[in-house]
Enzyme design. Sequence first.
Site, PDB file in Angstrom:
ATOM      1  CG  ASN A  10      -1.738   1.360   1.169  1.00 12.74           C
ATOM      2  OD1 ASN A  10      -1.594   2.070   0.500  1.00 12.74           O
ATOM      3  ND2 ASN A  10      -2.342   0.875   2.418  1.00 12.74           N
ATOM      4  NE  ARG A  94      -6.352   1.465  -0.299  1.00 15.00           N
ATOM      5  CZ  ARG A  94      -6.357   2.712   0.346  1.00 15.00           C
ATOM      6  NH1 ARG A  94      -4.882   2.739   1.164  1.00 15.00           N
ATOM      7  NH2 ARG A  94      -7.803   3.001   0.356  1.00 15.00           N
ATOM      8  CG  HIS A 183     -12.379   3.489   2.611  1.00 13.19           C
ATOM      9  ND1 HIS A 183     -13.720   3.558   3.608  1.00 13.19           N
ATOM     10  CD2 HIS A 183     -12.027   3.878   3.048  1.00 13.19           C
ATOM     11  CE1 HIS A 183     -12.957   5.225   4.194  1.00 13.19           C
ATOM     12  NE2 HIS A 183     -11.420   4.140   3.940  1.00 13.19           N
ATOM     13  NE  ARG A 244     -10.273  13.031   2.992  1.00 12.55           N
ATOM     14  CZ  ARG A 244     -10.440  11.771   2.862  1.00 12.55           C
ATOM     15  NH1 ARG A 244     -11.532  10.603   3.634  1.00 12.55           N
ATOM     16  NH2 ARG A 244      -8.978  10.940   2.757  1.00 12.55           N
ATOM     17  CD  GLU A 387      -9.259  -1.240   4.187  1.00 13.48           C
ATOM     18  OE1 GLU A 387      -8.716  -0.896   5.001  1.00 13.48           O
ATOM     19  OE2 GLU A 387      -9.036  -0.574   2.944  1.00 13.48           O
TER      20      GLU A 387
END
Length: 403
Positions: A10, A94, A183, A244, A387
């Site tokens: 990642n 990823r 996601h 955010r 993940e």
Amino acid sequence: MTASRVLVLNSGSSSVKYQLLDMRDNSRTAAGLVERIGERTSRLKHTPLAAGSGSREWNGPIADHDAALKAVAEELAKDGLGLDSPELAAIGHRVVHGGQTFTRPTVIDDAVLAEIERLIPVAPLHNPANLTGIRTARALRPDLPQVAVFDTAFHTTMPESAARYAIDVETADAHRIRRYGFHGTSHAYVSRATAELLGRAPEEVNVIVLHLGNGASASAVRGGVCVDTSMGLTPLEGLVMGTRSGDTDPAVIFHLARVGKMSIDEIDTLLNKRSGLVGLCGDNDMREIRRRIDEGDARAKLAFDIYVHRLKKYIGAYCAVLGRVDAVAFTAGVGENSAEVRAAAVAGLETLGLAVDDALNAVRGDEPRLISPPDARVAVGVVPTDEELEIAAQTYALVERTN
Ligand code: ADP
């Protein structure tokens, strides 16, 4: 010896997270992180999980992703599982944005690289870093299959009614503006794991997945297929997140530009980095926010209430989108750990069949578990996401198929 291991990478702009998994039993051989790449104070932390020994840390300058990956390879080699190991079946990367092109994991070749590059305008922060990681890994092991697993792929099944914004179609299409969602690897994994928790096939169940980490998103999954999600063109849309804003009136941006005299870049930073929980109360860690609430801090309480109010609205909206809901699954850092957020998010939703049993909700653990009362119409669960395992599994399945 059959190659059964997959290295999951990642790659961020200044970091590389990695895990080496053994697909014979889905176990983790090693995990680690290189951070502050390009600075003098880079750090590599490597944990050889299978060896059972403690973590090794290295501090010092790591100039670029090439140097970072070479350092990771050296650490892995110390445990006899370097990048040249015959046991390594593939590398799974990823990749954040696959646009409308990539609907499933894809073996990387030059054409795939070019397409990921073409998507940079819609993912300017993420895709360049992901590409750097892929190029570096390919240079080190050109013969090894490398697979891209896209954050957006699971959401490509969204119907046009959910994926399109109601803006001029020609303008939207010219700039590839639509709701992509993110996601996706987590939503795919958790929706499937939730069906498993219920002892049913994914095709049979409708699930609302609430991925509440530092970034947060909700998705509506009908029979294993994503039909709506809360993030949009970028990960800024939807739920209140750590830093955010999530949903705002787009006119806030015009107002800040015209009246507040802020530049577009300043507004971008404000909404992505200085909003959400951090903007509301100065903290983005839910543990700290809960501690402050216990001390009577009104700003922390308001931040929590705004976070929960938005979450509740999405739960309600996705109940409406799905029509019939079999389960609501909480996952990621906040979803897996904060009993208070889970309780508050479903409080008052009894008419939708949703409720949480306080004793079950208070139980902590790493395993998927139900927290709704046994007679509840809708199952509410805590379903830890994974993940890396999902990326490794998708990578391995693809490589096995093409071999
Ligand atoms: P990321 O999006 O960075 O992968 P994670 O899924 O790891 O995020 O979630 C990180 C967040 O989880 C933290 O910012 C914190 O708010 C929350 N969190 C972690 N542990 C707990 C806990 N024990 N209680 C409440 N919140 C927690």
